[in-house]
Design a protein around this motif. Structure first.
Motif, PDB file in Angstrom:
ATOM      1  N   THR A  35     -10.410  60.586 -33.214  1.00 16.08           N
ATOM      2  CA  THR A  35     -11.308  60.115 -34.265  1.00 16.08           C
ATOM      3  C   THR A  35     -12.074  61.259 -34.898  1.00 16.08           C
ATOM      4  O   THR A  35     -12.236  61.327 -36.129  1.00 16.08           O
ATOM      5  CB  THR A  35     -12.307  59.096 -33.693  1.00 16.08           C
ATOM      6  N   SER A  41     -11.984  59.366 -40.248  1.00 19.41           N
ATOM      7  CA  SER A  41     -12.288  58.386 -39.204  1.00 19.41           C
ATOM      8  C   SER A  41     -13.554  58.708 -38.416  1.00 19.41           C
ATOM      9  O   SER A  41     -14.101  57.829 -37.752  1.00 19.41           O
ATOM     10  CB  SER A  41     -11.108  58.277 -38.238  1.00 19.41           C
ATOM     11  N   LYS A  42     -14.036  59.950 -38.469  1.00 20.71           N
ATOM     12  CA  LYS A  42     -15.245  60.295 -37.732  1.00 20.71           C
ATOM     13  C   LYS A  42     -16.451  59.637 -38.381  1.00 20.71           C
ATOM     14  O   LYS A  42     -16.388  59.238 -39.550  1.00 20.71           O
ATOM     15  CB  LYS A  42     -15.421  61.800 -37.645  1.00 20.71           C
TER      16      LYS A  42
END
Length: 268
Positions: A35, A41-42
């Motif tokens: 992630t 996605s972080k």
């Protein structure tokens, strides 16, 4: 080795439980790393320009973060504290689970050494296999943890918001356990040990070598017992053919005789 003592400690059960627990922790560390590697996605605030100085400050000062004063570096952190705290809850408690898993592994390995358990893949296959599996799983968790580049920022940000947030109860669906916080300027009780653990594994291989120093005898016995078994099961196909291991009719007189072996059968 005292058999009653071994049974009393329930080593087989504990090895099985810890191996399953370790797999779950390993999966979560992998998901966190995956992630955080992808900017899409972080957590969103990690990619904001206004947060860059705060994250650099946390990485530099970690784990000794001044939670009582608001500096120019931590302004954006305090501005979005509620969202940051909510987003990082699951991450933080996953790191805490790594620490708890490490504590249980320490305890079990020390107890096994104190009981002078004997490991030989030819004698006690399941016991030896589970022992080696636990060591591999534990090392994998630690190595993966050390490769999460944002680990200090994730833990440090949560710690700052945990101290600074004013509220009562929180029960976040993203976390595996219900959370009840009474915020009064006190950090999470696990933070000091967690911060120290993160620092200890800056060089994970060296730290792992130190940790397993006291367990050298048990680990060596288990690994040495694999030597002949490994060599026999890793012959080339040509070697197996020349030994007629693939032939059902190479020895017609012994076709009806049961096959004897001095090792426990297992799947390849």
């Amino acid at each position: 080795m005292s058999l009653p003592s071994v049974y009393q400690h329930k080593f087989a059960e504990k090895l099985t439980i810890l191996n399953e627990r370790g797999k779950g922790v390993l999966i979560r560390m992998y998901n966190i790393k995956k992630t955080c590697v992808d900017s899409r996605s972080k957590p969103a605030f990690f990619t904001e320009k206004t947060m860059e100085s705060s994250i650099k400050y946390i990485n530099k000062k970690f784990p000794n973060l001044d939670t009582r004063s608001i500096t120019q570096h931590l302004g954006p952190v305090h501005k979005d504290k509620a969202d940051i705290f909510r987003a990082l809850t699951a991450y933080y408690h996953s790191f805490v689970d790594v620490m708890e898993f490490r504590d249980h592994v320490y305890e079990l390995l020390n107890t096994i050494d104190a009981s002078q358990c004997y490991f030989d893949i030819h004698v006690n296959f399941d016991f030896t296999k589970n022992y080696l599996d636990l060591i591999v799983t534990y090392a994998s968790v630690i190595l993966l943890l050390s490769r999460i580049d944002d680990r200090k920022a994730l833990i440090g940000l949560y710690h700052l918001e945990n101290v600074d947030t004013v509220g009562g109860e929180g029960n976040f669906s993203c976390c595996k356990r219900p959370l009840i916080h009474f915020f009064s300027g006190n950090s999470d009780a696990s933070y000091p040990r967690l911060g120290q653990m993160i620092l200890e594994y800056e060089n994970p291989l060296r730290k792992l070598m130190e940790e397993f120093g006291p367990h050298t005898k048990a680990v060596s016995n288990a690994l040495i017992s694999l030597h002949f078994l490994f060599a026999r099961r890793n012959h080339s196909a040509d070697q197996w053919r020349s030994d007629q291991l693939f032939s059902l009719i190479s020895n017609p007189a012994g076709m009806l005789a049961p096959v004897n072996s001095d090792t426990v059968s297992m799947c390849i």
